[in-house]
Design a protein around this motif. Structure first.
Motif, PDB file in Angstrom:
ATOM      1  N   ALA A  17       0.835  -1.206   0.000  1.00  0.00           N
ATOM      2  CA  ALA A  17       0.000   0.000   0.000  1.00  0.00           C
ATOM      3  C   ALA A  17       0.869   1.255   0.000  1.00  0.00           C
ATOM      4  O   ALA A  17       0.595   2.216  -0.733  1.00  0.00           O
ATOM      5  CB  ALA A  17      -0.926  -0.004   1.219  1.00  0.00           C
ATOM      6  N   ALA A  18       1.935   1.227   0.811  1.00  0.00           N
ATOM      7  CA  ALA A  18       2.814   2.394   0.884  1.00  0.00           C
ATOM      8  C   ALA A  18       3.548   2.593  -0.435  1.00  0.00           C
ATOM      9  O   ALA A  18       3.648   3.718  -0.948  1.00  0.00           O
ATOM     10  CB  ALA A  18       3.813   2.205   2.025  1.00  0.00           C
ATOM     11  N   LEU A  19       4.031   1.478  -1.022  1.00  0.00           N
ATOM     12  CA  LEU A  19       4.736   1.560  -2.309  1.00  0.00           C
ATOM     13  C   LEU A  19       3.827   2.175  -3.370  1.00  0.00           C
ATOM     14  O   LEU A  19       4.225   3.085  -4.112  1.00  0.00           O
ATOM     15  CB  LEU A  19       5.198   0.161  -2.738  1.00  0.00           C
ATOM     16  N   GLY A  20       2.573   1.658  -3.428  1.00  0.00           N
ATOM     17  CA  GLY A  20       1.623   2.176  -4.408  1.00  0.00           C
ATOM     18  C   GLY A  20       1.372   3.661  -4.214  1.00  0.00           C
ATOM     19  O   GLY A  20       1.377   4.439  -5.166  1.00  0.00           O
ATOM     20  N   LEU A  38       1.462   7.575   6.276  1.00  0.00           N
ATOM     21  CA  LEU A  38       0.169   7.406   6.934  1.00  0.00           C
ATOM     22  C   LEU A  38      -0.523   6.132   6.447  1.00  0.00           C
ATOM     23  O   LEU A  38      -1.084   5.368   7.240  1.00  0.00           O
ATOM     24  CB  LEU A  38      -0.696   8.627   6.621  1.00  0.00           C
ATOM     25  N   THR A  39      -0.464   5.895   5.130  1.00  0.00           N
ATOM     26  CA  THR A  39      -1.073   4.683   4.585  1.00  0.00           C
ATOM     27  C   THR A  39      -0.438   3.456   5.215  1.00  0.00           C
ATOM     28  O   THR A  39      -1.127   2.523   5.642  1.00  0.00           O
ATOM     29  CB  THR A  39      -0.886   4.640   3.059  1.00  0.00           C
ATOM     30  N   PHE A  40       0.906   3.473   5.276  1.00  0.00           N
ATOM     31  CA  PHE A  40       1.630   2.330   5.850  1.00  0.00           C
ATOM     32  C   PHE A  40       1.218   2.112   7.303  1.00  0.00           C
ATOM     33  O   PHE A  40       0.865   0.998   7.710  1.00  0.00           O
ATOM     34  CB  PHE A  40       3.139   2.589   5.752  1.00  0.00           C
ATOM     35  N   ILE A  41       1.220   3.208   8.080  1.00  0.00           N
ATOM     36  CA  ILE A  41       0.942   3.087   9.515  1.00  0.00           C
ATOM     37  C   ILE A  41      -0.480   2.600   9.759  1.00  0.00           C
ATOM     38  O   ILE A  41      -0.725   1.719  10.588  1.00  0.00           O
ATOM     39  CB  ILE A  41       1.179   4.449  10.215  1.00  0.00           C
ATOM     40  N   SER A  89      -8.241   9.477   2.544  1.00  0.00           N
ATOM     41  CA  SER A  89      -8.004   9.696   3.971  1.00  0.00           C
ATOM     42  C   SER A  89      -9.242   9.317   4.780  1.00  0.00           C
ATOM     43  O   SER A  89      -9.130   8.790   5.883  1.00  0.00           O
ATOM     44  CB  SER A  89      -7.580  11.144   4.235  1.00  0.00           C
ATOM     45  N   LEU A  90     -10.442   9.516   4.197  1.00  0.00           N
ATOM     46  CA  LEU A  90     -11.659   9.034   4.869  1.00  0.00           C
ATOM     47  C   LEU A  90     -11.662   7.515   4.955  1.00  0.00           C
ATOM     48  O   LEU A  90     -12.010   6.925   5.975  1.00  0.00           O
ATOM     49  CB  LEU A  90     -12.902   9.495   4.094  1.00  0.00           C
ATOM     50  N   GLN A  91     -11.252   6.887   3.848  1.00  0.00           N
ATOM     51  CA  GLN A  91     -11.251   5.425   3.804  1.00  0.00           C
ATOM     52  C   GLN A  91     -10.301   4.854   4.849  1.00  0.00           C
ATOM     53  O   GLN A  91     -10.557   3.815   5.439  1.00  0.00           O
ATOM     54  CB  GLN A  91     -10.855   4.947   2.394  1.00  0.00           C
ATOM     55  N   ARG A  92      -9.189   5.570   5.096  1.00  0.00           N
ATOM     56  CA  ARG A  92      -8.253   5.096   6.126  1.00  0.00           C
ATOM     57  C   ARG A  92      -8.911   5.133   7.497  1.00  0.00           C
ATOM     58  O   ARG A  92      -8.732   4.224   8.302  1.00  0.00           O
ATOM     59  CB  ARG A  92      -6.987   5.961   6.110  1.00  0.00           C
ATOM     60  N   TRP A  93      -9.698   6.203   7.743  1.00  0.00           N
ATOM     61  CA  TRP A  93     -10.434   6.237   9.011  1.00  0.00           C
ATOM     62  C   TRP A  93     -11.400   5.075   9.093  1.00  0.00           C
ATOM     63  O   TRP A  93     -11.518   4.424  10.117  1.00  0.00           O
ATOM     64  CB  TRP A  93     -11.190   7.560   9.165  1.00  0.00           C
TER      65      TRP A  93
END
Lengths: 450, 139
Positions: A17-20, A38-41, A89-93
């Motif tokens: 995910a982070a690489l992408g 943030l994506t990675f974490i 960023s919403l999807q991460r939440w």
């Protein structure tokens, strides 16, 4: 594969995910920034905490479920970020919320046992029906339905005229319905598979046993007509038919189910304009290119320009496809990672379904078998309907692609489905149940242990 | 970003997808191929008997790997709920593909296809094994 290997694969999915995300940022001409970290974490936090919960409360659970879910979520997050950074960023939440709810469900299943789901089955049925019908509430109410893109699927909570949260209750209703159907059919599968009556060349069971199928057909048509949602309606009917098939082993149920749906759909197409338009857009998308055929045509352009290995993340134009982050996320992935990437996605769903049916095969009683088969079938049917829809293999139905589409309700519901499957697979290894089957599994367990 | 770097990154992403899937598929393949009842254990040569007649255990399957003792005692590997069974009644042994049975010197004896067992005897699929009122069939 061990729990440690599962953990390693989850880290792998977070790295992917982070690489992408980094590639997308670089393609835009920027240096990878906080979004990548943030994506990675958040991937690590969400799936890591689910993983720890599995270790705690479902230690024997299949180690394959979580990594596949993580992989699909990772690919989805990358593509959503590429299309709409705010949505990502919403999807991460939502991913964190889904993980939290998943852990809560796992804890409850551990405390109360899967049998608790059996005990309150009519509560689940009532819950599912209410959730299905909630979007029909007047939109002026604080908690009311909204119509988006011609389908009335959404429920929104408004406080002082500002929309707080939007939710698709049907996503959760689907899981509740599978729980109800599994317990209902588990106690009736014998009656459903004994054919006592004959109707011309067809043999059929007692008519009263067919009541649930008739009710399902009616419900799916109500959804089709009033919510204008072909996808949910097809999903419902396919789910009923496949669970009836799993319970009875009779192919006639899915066949009759398919027949009923085609009949219903043909009538609906005659009576209702919007259904007719959907079918026209499927058969002849180029006739009305600028309007009803636009979505599907753009999706086909995306698939075509993606070619074998795609344009590269962030380098295609998937933003031409309407609602590319939700229903058409598969086309967007196919454009930017090509046939190679999209086949990988299809393979991931196939593996997930194989693992799910494997759990169903090994489960120790009909109820658990049906529950596992039903949850797996729900994911499979959704993936087939929407991937088939965007590639113009099937009529386009507005339905989310499990784990990949942008949308909190879908993510929450699918994570819960995975958690229930995990608990079911955990119980295969542990047979400390007070049921009458305990003797049999004890005998078998001892024989094997030597 | 140069076209070369973009291409390398593109292939790296897809390559990593496939690496991940390959890791999963390899172990899922062996997992699904394994016998349904012994999901996560390595496959061994096992034999199986089904209890066809019994007061409470009809339909129960007994899986034999290596050596299994059947009897009325809770310490037996497989518990037989039969008042005519001895505490440790008989031993089933797997040697390669063949299953053999030995009566452990019991009062009421063990009958294979209706004949009382005197020494160790090889079992074939379809044979019936009777202990007291319990009848098992070799799979």
């Amino acid at each position: 594969m061990s729990r440690n290997a599962e953990a390693a694969l989850l880290v792998g999915a977070a790295i992917l995910a982070a690489l992408g995300t980094a590639i997308v940022t670089a393609a835009g001409g920027d240096r990878p920034d906080a979004q990548t970290a943030l994506t990675f974490i958040i991937m690590l936090a969400a799936f890591g905490s689910l993983h720890l919960a599995f270790r705690q409360w479902a230690a024997e659970a299949s180690p394959y479920l979580l990594p596949i879910a993580a992989l699909l979520t990772a690919v989805g997050l990358v593509e959503i970020f590429r299309l709409d950074a705010r949505a990502a960023s919403l999807q991460r939440w939502w991913l964190l919320i889904a993980a939290g709810l998943g852990i809560a469900v796992l804890f409850l299943l551990k405390r109360l046992g899967i049998e608790a789901l059996l005990r309150y089955r009519y509560l689940f049925l009532a819950g599912a029906l209410i959730l299905f019908l909630l979007p029909l509430l007047p939109s002026s109410w604080p908690l009311g339905g909204v119509e988006v893109n011609g389908s009335r699927l959404w429920l929104q909570l408004r406080v002082f005229d500002t929309t707080v949260v939007r939710f698709q209750p049907a996503e959760l209703a689907k899981v509740l319905l599978v729980i109800f159907l599994a317990s209902y059919l588990a106690s009736r599968h014998r009656a459903l598979s004994t054919m006592t009556r004959r109707l011309g060349p067809l043999s059929m069971p007692e008519p009263r046993q067919l009541f649930p199928l008739a009710a399902a057909w009616a419900l799916s048509l109500v959804v089709l007509v009033y919510q204008r949602d072909l996808g949910a309606s097809l999903l419902l009917l396919a789910l009923f038919a496949s669970m009836l098939y799993a319970a009875s082993g009779r192919l006639s149920y899915p066949l009759v189910g398919a027949g009923l749906f085609v009949a219903g759909a043909v009538i609906a197409a005659q009576v209702f304009d919007h259904v007719q338009r959907r079918f026209d857009a499927w058969i002849r998308p180029w006739d009305d290119f600028a309007d009803s055929g636009f979505q599907i045509a753009q999706s086909l352009f995306a698939l075509g320009s993606g070619s074998l290995t795609g344009s590269g993340l962030g380098l295609g134009r998937p933003d031409f496809i309407p609602s590319a982050t939700t229903d058409f996320v598969f086309s967007a992935v196919a454009e930017e990672t090509g046939l190679a990437g999209s086949l990988a996605v299809v393979a991931a769903y196939a593996l997930l379904v194989a693992v799910g049916f494997g759990i169903a095969l090994r489960a120790r009683d009909p109820y658990r078998k049906l529950l596992a088969a039903g949850l797996t079938a729900a994911i499979a049917i959704q993936a087939i309907l929407i991937i088939g829809g965007v590639t113009r293999l099937l009529p386009l139905t507005g339905i989310t692609l499990p784990f990949m589409s942008y949308g909190g309700s879908s993510l929450v519901a699918n994570v819960i489905a995975i958690v229930i499957l995990a608990r079911l697979s955990h119980e295969i290894g542990n047979s400390a149940s007070p049921s009458s089957l305990a003797v049999a599994s004890q005998l078998r367990g001892k024989g094997n242990a030597k | 970003m140069s076209a070369l770097v973009a291409n390398v990154l593109k292939l790296a992403f897809v390559g990593m997808l496939y690496l991940f899937l390959w890791q999963m598929a390899r172990s899922i393949g062996t997992h699904l191929g394994a016998d349904v009842d012994t999901s996560r254990k390595p496959r061994r040569r096992t034999g199986q008997l089904t209890i066809v007649r019994s007061d409470g255990q009809a339909g129960t399957r007994v899986t034999v790997s290596d050596s299994v003792v059947l009897g009325r005692s809770p310490d037996a590997d497989v518990l037989l709920e039969d008042p005519y069974a001895s505490m440790f009644h008989l031993r089933l042994t797997m040697d390669g593909d063949t299953m053999s049975l030995a009566d452990l010197g019991t009062t009421n004896g063990t009958y294979v296809n209706g004949r009382r067992v005197t020494g160790p005897i090889t079992l074939n699929p379809g044979d019936s094994v009777q202990v007291g009122k319990t009848i098992m069939e070799v799979k």
